[in-house]
Design a protein around this motif. Structure first.
Motif, PDB file in Angstrom:
ATOM      1  N   CYS A  76       0.854  -1.193   0.000  1.00 38.43           N
ATOM      2  CA  CYS A  76       0.000   0.000   0.000  1.00 38.43           C
ATOM      3  C   CYS A  76       0.883   1.233   0.000  1.00 38.43           C
ATOM      4  O   CYS A  76       1.841   1.314   0.776  1.00 38.43           O
ATOM      5  N   LEU A  77       0.546   2.188  -0.835  1.00 40.11           N
ATOM      6  CA  LEU A  77       1.312   3.429  -0.881  1.00 40.11           C
ATOM      7  C   LEU A  77       1.177   4.230   0.407  1.00 40.11           C
ATOM      8  O   LEU A  77       1.993   5.114   0.669  1.00 40.11           O
ATOM      9  N   SER A  78       0.185   3.917   1.235  1.00 42.11           N
ATOM     10  CA  SER A  78       0.027   4.584   2.531  1.00 42.11           C
ATOM     11  C   SER A  78       0.709   3.822   3.664  1.00 42.11           C
ATOM     12  O   SER A  78       0.602   4.200   4.827  1.00 42.11           O
ATOM     13  N   PHE A  79       1.408   2.756   3.322  1.00 42.27           N
ATOM     14  CA  PHE A  79       2.274   2.016   4.244  1.00 42.27           C
ATOM     15  C   PHE A  79       3.433   1.522   3.392  1.00 42.27           C
ATOM     16  O   PHE A  79       3.605   0.329   3.162  1.00 42.27           O
ATOM     17  N   PRO A  80       4.222   2.476   2.848  1.00 42.00           N
ATOM     18  CA  PRO A  80       5.186   2.162   1.792  1.00 42.00           C
ATOM     19  C   PRO A  80       6.309   1.245   2.249  1.00 42.00           C
ATOM     20  O   PRO A  80       6.752   1.282   3.394  1.00 42.00           O
ATOM     21  N   GLY A  81       6.732   0.416   1.296  1.00 41.52           N
ATOM     22  CA  GLY A  81       7.883  -0.435   1.514  1.00 41.52           C
ATOM     23  C   GLY A  81       7.584  -1.776   2.143  1.00 41.52           C
ATOM     24  O   GLY A  81       8.491  -2.578   2.339  1.00 41.52           O
ATOM     25  N   GLU A  82       6.340  -2.053   2.449  1.00 43.03           N
ATOM     26  CA  GLU A  82       5.983  -3.305   3.119  1.00 43.03           C
ATOM     27  C   GLU A  82       4.956  -4.067   2.298  1.00 43.03           C
ATOM     28  O   GLU A  82       4.153  -3.461   1.589  1.00 43.03           O
ATOM     29  N   ARG A  83       4.971  -5.386   2.423  1.00 42.74           N
ATOM     30  CA  ARG A  83       3.994  -6.253   1.755  1.00 42.74           C
ATOM     31  C   ARG A  83       3.600  -7.346   2.737  1.00 42.74           C
ATOM     32  O   ARG A  83       4.447  -7.870   3.458  1.00 42.74           O
ATOM     33  N   PHE A  84       2.315  -7.691   2.717  1.00 49.11           N
ATOM     34  CA  PHE A  84       1.801  -8.758   3.572  1.00 49.11           C
ATOM     35  C   PHE A  84       0.800  -9.586   2.784  1.00 49.11           C
ATOM     36  O   PHE A  84       0.073  -9.051   1.933  1.00 49.11           O
ATOM     37  N   PRO A  85       0.731 -10.892   3.070  1.00 48.50           N
ATOM     38  CA  PRO A  85      -0.261 -11.734   2.394  1.00 48.50           C
ATOM     39  C   PRO A  85      -1.662 -11.469   2.948  1.00 48.50           C
ATOM     40  O   PRO A  85      -1.841 -11.300   4.158  1.00 48.50           O
ATOM     41  N   LEU A  86      -2.623 -11.401   2.033  1.00 44.95           N
ATOM     42  CA  LEU A  86      -4.007 -11.140   2.412  1.00 44.95           C
ATOM     43  C   LEU A  86      -4.930 -11.873   1.446  1.00 44.95           C
ATOM     44  O   LEU A  86      -4.814 -11.715   0.224  1.00 44.95           O
ATOM     45  N   ARG A  87      -5.832 -12.660   1.977  1.00 39.95           N
ATOM     46  CA  ARG A  87      -6.822 -13.365   1.148  1.00 39.95           C
ATOM     47  C   ARG A  87      -7.889 -12.361   0.734  1.00 39.95           C
ATOM     48  O   ARG A  87      -8.438 -11.633   1.550  1.00 39.95           O
ATOM     49  N   ARG A  88      -8.180 -12.332  -0.554  1.00 47.05           N
ATOM     50  CA  ARG A  88      -9.218 -11.467  -1.120  1.00 47.05           C
ATOM     51  C   ARG A  88     -10.126 -12.321  -2.002  1.00 47.05           C
ATOM     52  O   ARG A  88      -9.781 -13.428  -2.391  1.00 47.05           O
ATOM     53  N   ALA A  89     -11.264 -11.760  -2.366  1.00 49.61           N
ATOM     54  CA  ALA A  89     -12.143 -12.413  -3.328  1.00 49.61           C
ATOM     55  C   ALA A  89     -11.420 -12.519  -4.667  1.00 49.61           C
ATOM     56  O   ALA A  89     -10.714 -11.590  -5.073  1.00 49.61           O
ATOM     57  N   GLU A  90     -11.603 -13.631  -5.346  1.00 51.02           N
ATOM     58  CA  GLU A  90     -10.939 -13.845  -6.634  1.00 51.02           C
ATOM     59  C   GLU A  90     -11.626 -13.072  -7.762  1.00 51.02           C
ATOM     60  O   GLU A  90     -10.984 -12.675  -8.732  1.00 51.02           O
ATOM     61  N   ARG A  91     -12.942 -12.823  -7.620  1.00 56.53           N
ATOM     62  CA  ARG A  91     -13.697 -12.132  -8.670  1.00 56.53           C
ATOM     63  C   ARG A  91     -14.549 -11.019  -8.065  1.00 56.53           C
ATOM     64  O   ARG A  91     -15.112 -11.183  -6.982  1.00 56.53           O
ATOM     65  N   VAL A  92     -14.639  -9.911  -8.808  1.00 54.58           N
ATOM     66  CA  VAL A  92     -15.470  -8.782  -8.396  1.00 54.58           C
ATOM     67  C   VAL A  92     -16.144  -8.179  -9.619  1.00 54.58           C
ATOM     68  O   VAL A  92     -15.712  -8.389 -10.754  1.00 54.58           O
ATOM     69  N   VAL A  93     -17.163  -7.398  -9.347  1.00 49.27           N
ATOM     70  CA  VAL A  93     -17.769  -6.548 -10.371  1.00 49.27           C
ATOM     71  C   VAL A  93     -17.697  -5.126  -9.842  1.00 49.27           C
ATOM     72  O   VAL A  93     -18.189  -4.832  -8.741  1.00 49.27           O
ATOM     73  N   LEU A  94     -17.044  -4.260 -10.603  1.00 47.63           N
ATOM     74  CA  LEU A  94     -16.931  -2.845 -10.272  1.00 47.63           C
ATOM     75  C   LEU A  94     -17.916  -2.073 -11.125  1.00 47.63           C
ATOM     76  O   LEU A  94     -17.923  -2.223 -12.354  1.00 47.63           O
ATOM     77  N   ARG A  95     -18.762  -1.285 -10.478  1.00 47.67           N
ATOM     78  CA  ARG A  95     -19.656  -0.363 -11.179  1.00 47.67           C
ATOM     79  C   ARG A  95     -19.303   1.033 -10.705  1.00 47.67           C
ATOM     80  O   ARG A  95     -19.265   1.287  -9.495  1.00 47.67           O
ATOM     81  N   ALA A  96     -19.040   1.928 -11.654  1.00 45.02           N
ATOM     82  CA  ALA A  96     -18.595   3.272 -11.286  1.00 45.02           C
ATOM     83  C   ALA A  96     -18.933   4.249 -12.403  1.00 45.02           C
ATOM     84  O   ALA A  96     -19.479   3.867 -13.444  1.00 45.02           O
ATOM     85  N   THR A  97     -18.563   5.484 -12.179  1.00 45.85           N
ATOM     86  CA  THR A  97     -18.742   6.557 -13.154  1.00 45.85           C
ATOM     87  C   THR A  97     -17.371   7.039 -13.586  1.00 45.85           C
ATOM     88  O   THR A  97     -16.450   7.100 -12.768  1.00 45.85           O
ATOM     89  N   ASP A  98     -17.227   7.384 -14.878  1.00 50.62           N
ATOM     90  CA  ASP A  98     -15.955   7.909 -15.368  1.00 50.62           C
ATOM     91  C   ASP A  98     -15.991   9.443 -15.386  1.00 50.62           C
ATOM     92  O   ASP A  98     -16.983  10.053 -14.966  1.00 50.62           O
ATOM     93  N   LEU A  99     -14.931  10.056 -15.862  1.00 55.13           N
ATOM     94  CA  LEU A  99     -14.840  11.524 -15.864  1.00 55.13           C
ATOM     95  C   LEU A  99     -15.807  12.187 -16.844  1.00 55.13           C
ATOM     96  O   LEU A  99     -16.029  13.399 -16.771  1.00 55.13           O
ATOM     97  N   ASP A 100     -16.396  11.412 -17.760  1.00 57.14           N
ATOM     98  CA  ASP A 100     -17.405  11.960 -18.666  1.00 57.14           C
ATOM     99  C   ASP A 100     -18.809  11.826 -18.089  1.00 57.14           C
ATOM    100  O   ASP A 100     -19.796  12.142 -18.773  1.00 57.14           O
ATOM    101  N   GLY A 101     -18.905  11.315 -16.868  1.00 58.29           N
ATOM    102  CA  GLY A 101     -20.212  11.130 -16.234  1.00 58.29           C
ATOM    103  C   GLY A 101     -20.920   9.868 -16.681  1.00 58.29           C
ATOM    104  O   GLY A 101     -22.107   9.684 -16.387  1.00 58.29           O
TER     105      GLY A 101
END
Length: 188
Positions: A99-124
């Motif tokens: 994480c750039l907010s905890f720079p220089g370190e890495r740790f193993p973390l289990r996450r979901a393998e699949r996601v769906v992202l719904r968002a808005t872009d800069l064109d709205g």
């Protein structure tokens, strides 16, 4: 465009939910351009508004997958749908993240393998991306930032103790700590 200082764990903006973006205007466009420049300079694969001190629900991402497909974009007021994570301990070789907010370190973390992202872009315009693997991990990591959660908050007890020792040693965990890519001598 400018490279912005990145807040380090302990700054209050990182530990509180971000507010929805109300308007896509030139101010937001300039912020997003600066976030891309900062993310690339770090270098990172994602950067959320709170990480640069802006408590808004916006993040940038940029990553090239194993098929050489480049994924680059901005997610404004995102929604994230997760598949259930596979139970068990994370593999330190394939599931470690930083994480750039905890720079220089890495740790193993289990996450979901699949996601769906719904968002808005800069064109709205609303969009949807079905992601798996590392892109899914990036989306989960950045989305967590918008809810005031850092990946270290999700670590097991052993790694939490290591994070605490690093935080104490580096005098992090306090408001106002930041680093600027290309200026400060920190390896992200």
């Amino acid at each position: 465009m400018a490279v912005l200082p990145i807040r380090i764990s302990g700054d209050p903006v990182l530990h509180a939910p971000a507010s929805p973006v109300e308007e896509i205007d030139d101010t937001l466009r300039a912020l997003v351009a600066d976030m891309f420049e900062t993310m690339d300079a770090a270098p990172g694969v994602g950067l959320a508004g709170p990480q640069v001190g802006v408590p808004l629900r916006v993040f940038t991402f940029g990553w090239t997958d194993e098929d050489d497909v480049a994924w680059r974009g901005v997610a404004i007021n995102p929604e994230l749908w997760l598949s259930p994570a596979v139970p068990g301990a994370p593999d330190p070789d394939t599931e470690s993240e930083g994480c750039l907010s905890f720079p220089g370190e890495r740790f193993p973390l289990r996450r979901a393998e699949r996601v769906v992202l719904r968002a808005t872009d800069l064109d709205g315009e609303r969009y949807e991306i079905e992601a798996e693997g590392w892109l899914a991990r990036i989306f989960q990591h950045e989305y967590d930032h918008l809810d005031g959660v850092l990946y270290m908050d999700r670590l097991g007890d052993r790694d939490q103790r290591i994070v605490g020792k690093i935080t104490k040693k580096l005098d992090w965990g306090k408001p106002g700590r930041s680093w600027t890519p290309g200026v400060d001598d920190i390896e992200a």
